[in-house]
Write an enzyme that holds these catalytic residues in place. Sequence first.
Site, short mmCIF file in Angstrom:
data_model
loop_
_atom_site.label_atom_id
_atom_site.label_comp_id
_atom_site.label_asym_id
_atom_site.label_seq_id
_atom_site.Cartn_x
_atom_site.Cartn_y
_atom_site.Cartn_z
N TYR A 205 0.18 4.80 -1.87
CA TYR A 205 0.17 6.11 -1.21
C TYR A 205 1.09 7.08 -1.95
O TYR A 205 0.77 8.24 -2.16
CB TYR A 205 0.61 6.00 0.25
CG TYR A 205 -0.29 5.14 1.11
CD1 TYR A 205 -1.64 4.98 0.79
CD2 TYR A 205 0.20 4.50 2.24
CE1 TYR A 205 -2.47 4.19 1.58
CE2 TYR A 205 -0.63 3.72 3.03
CZ TYR A 205 -1.94 3.56 2.70
OH TYR A 205 -2.76 2.79 3.46
N TYR B 76 -12.89 10.36 2.90
CA TYR B 76 -14.03 10.10 3.79
C TYR B 76 -13.57 10.33 5.23
O TYR B 76 -12.38 10.33 5.54
CB TYR B 76 -14.60 8.69 3.59
CG TYR B 76 -13.81 7.56 4.18
CD1 TYR B 76 -12.79 6.94 3.48
CD2 TYR B 76 -14.09 7.10 5.47
CE1 TYR B 76 -12.07 5.90 4.02
CE2 TYR B 76 -13.38 6.05 6.03
CZ TYR B 76 -12.36 5.46 5.31
OH TYR B 76 -11.66 4.44 5.87
N ARG C 205 0.83 -1.21 0.00
CA ARG C 205 0.00 0.00 0.00
C ARG C 205 0.87 1.26 0.00
O ARG C 205 0.43 2.31 -0.44
CB ARG C 205 -0.93 0.01 1.23
CG ARG C 205 -2.23 -0.74 0.97
CD ARG C 205 -3.25 -0.45 2.05
NE ARG C 205 -2.88 -1.02 3.34
CZ ARG C 205 -3.01 -2.29 3.66
NH1 ARG C 205 -3.50 -3.14 2.77
NH2 ARG C 205 -2.67 -2.75 4.85
C1 SAM Z 1 -7.47 4.30 7.00
S1 SAM Z 1 -8.52 4.50 8.41
C2 SAM Z 1 -9.48 5.88 7.90
C3 SAM Z 1 -10.23 6.57 9.02
C4 SAM Z 1 -10.95 7.83 8.56
N1 SAM Z 1 -9.99 8.80 8.08
C5 SAM Z 1 -11.81 8.47 9.64
O1 SAM Z 1 -11.77 9.68 9.78
O2 SAM Z 1 -12.54 7.76 10.33
C6 SAM Z 1 -9.55 3.11 8.20
C7 SAM Z 1 -10.07 2.61 9.51
O3 SAM Z 1 -11.04 3.53 9.98
C8 SAM Z 1 -12.05 2.82 10.66
N2 SAM Z 1 -13.31 2.96 9.90
C9 SAM Z 1 -13.48 3.20 8.60
N3 SAM Z 1 -14.80 3.19 8.29
C10 SAM Z 1 -15.46 2.93 9.44
C11 SAM Z 1 -16.81 2.78 9.79
N4 SAM Z 1 -17.79 2.90 8.88
N5 SAM Z 1 -17.11 2.51 11.08
C12 SAM Z 1 -16.15 2.37 12.02
N6 SAM Z 1 -14.86 2.50 11.74
C13 SAM Z 1 -14.51 2.77 10.48
C14 SAM Z 1 -11.64 1.35 10.69
O4 SAM Z 1 -10.89 1.09 11.87
C15 SAM Z 1 -10.79 1.29 9.46
O5 SAM Z 1 -9.92 0.18 9.48
#
Ligand code: SAM
Length: 284
Positions: A75, A97, A71
Amino acid sequence: MASQGSLACVGVGMMLGAHLSPRARGHLDDAEVVFTLLSDALVELWVQQLRPDATSLQPFYDESQREGQSRRDSYRGMVDAILAPVRAGKRVCAVFYGHPGVFASVPHRAIAEARAAGFEAGMEPGISAEDCLYADLGIDPGSVGCQHYEASQFMFYQRRIEPSAYLVLWQVGIAGDRTLRRFATGPAYRRLLVERLCRDYPPEHRVIAYEAATLPIVAPRAEGMALSALVEADLRLETTLVVPPAMPMQRDDAMLARVAQLDRAAGDAAATAFFRTSQGEVDV
Ligand SMILES: C[S@@+](CC[C@H](N)C(=O)[O-])C[C@H]1O[C@@H](n2cnc3c(N)ncnc32)[C@H](O)[C@@H]1O
């Protein structure tokens, strides 16, 4: 010499159409070039409606998956793609997001590189999975404290857990992935995660697999289970693990005595300190 090029990394929050702030919308509308990296195809379609000319950064992930690359390569490709029009003097908006600065390296790197090259660059916060978690699960991180770790980093390094506080593990669906290539790890890796957590919590301790709703018509997932059941649980890329406290906070009597001494020295006869424990407020 400073150029006209600029970069705004903005977050659209977690729920389609519901979390976009006016400031983030302003950047999205004003930009000459728009990139997106979003949670799912529907959210992508929604942003495409607002900016039909937006370019998705998702193909960088797809390509690295096809090529079996890390990854990290995707990036690097994403940062370069975002910076190219900035260097060409364009106003660029990159849309992510959630919150663009929470567990997301591309926005931080793109902003740092743009600034280092003399361009104006900044971040507009969004509603993150963490924000939704507090709302959906009724958790106040200030009540007893809250530690956050990326799940694999938590496994690979020696971290000190405080079991009287909340623990939140991000990217638990790929816990234990050292390759940065996988989009899921399985029970064998999770067993190691559970083993690590069992140093600080009993195996029957209740934990929560949490997923915020990304569509207004869908309920969030808040599935409680015993810690030991995590090995076989359905943990996805979008799952965040919440480990509630397993014990009350322990008073630091030595520190409290020193604070009381300061109160007395200040001549504050009425000085009565209150502090919170998991049982409630305590008069000392
Ligand atoms: C790369 S991070 C991105 C987080 C994102 N930037 C945010 O503000 O929440 C990805 C992680 O965020 C969390 N995540 C993403 N989508 C989610 C959701 N719908 N509900 C709960 N946790 C979520 C999970 O732990 C996932 O592995």
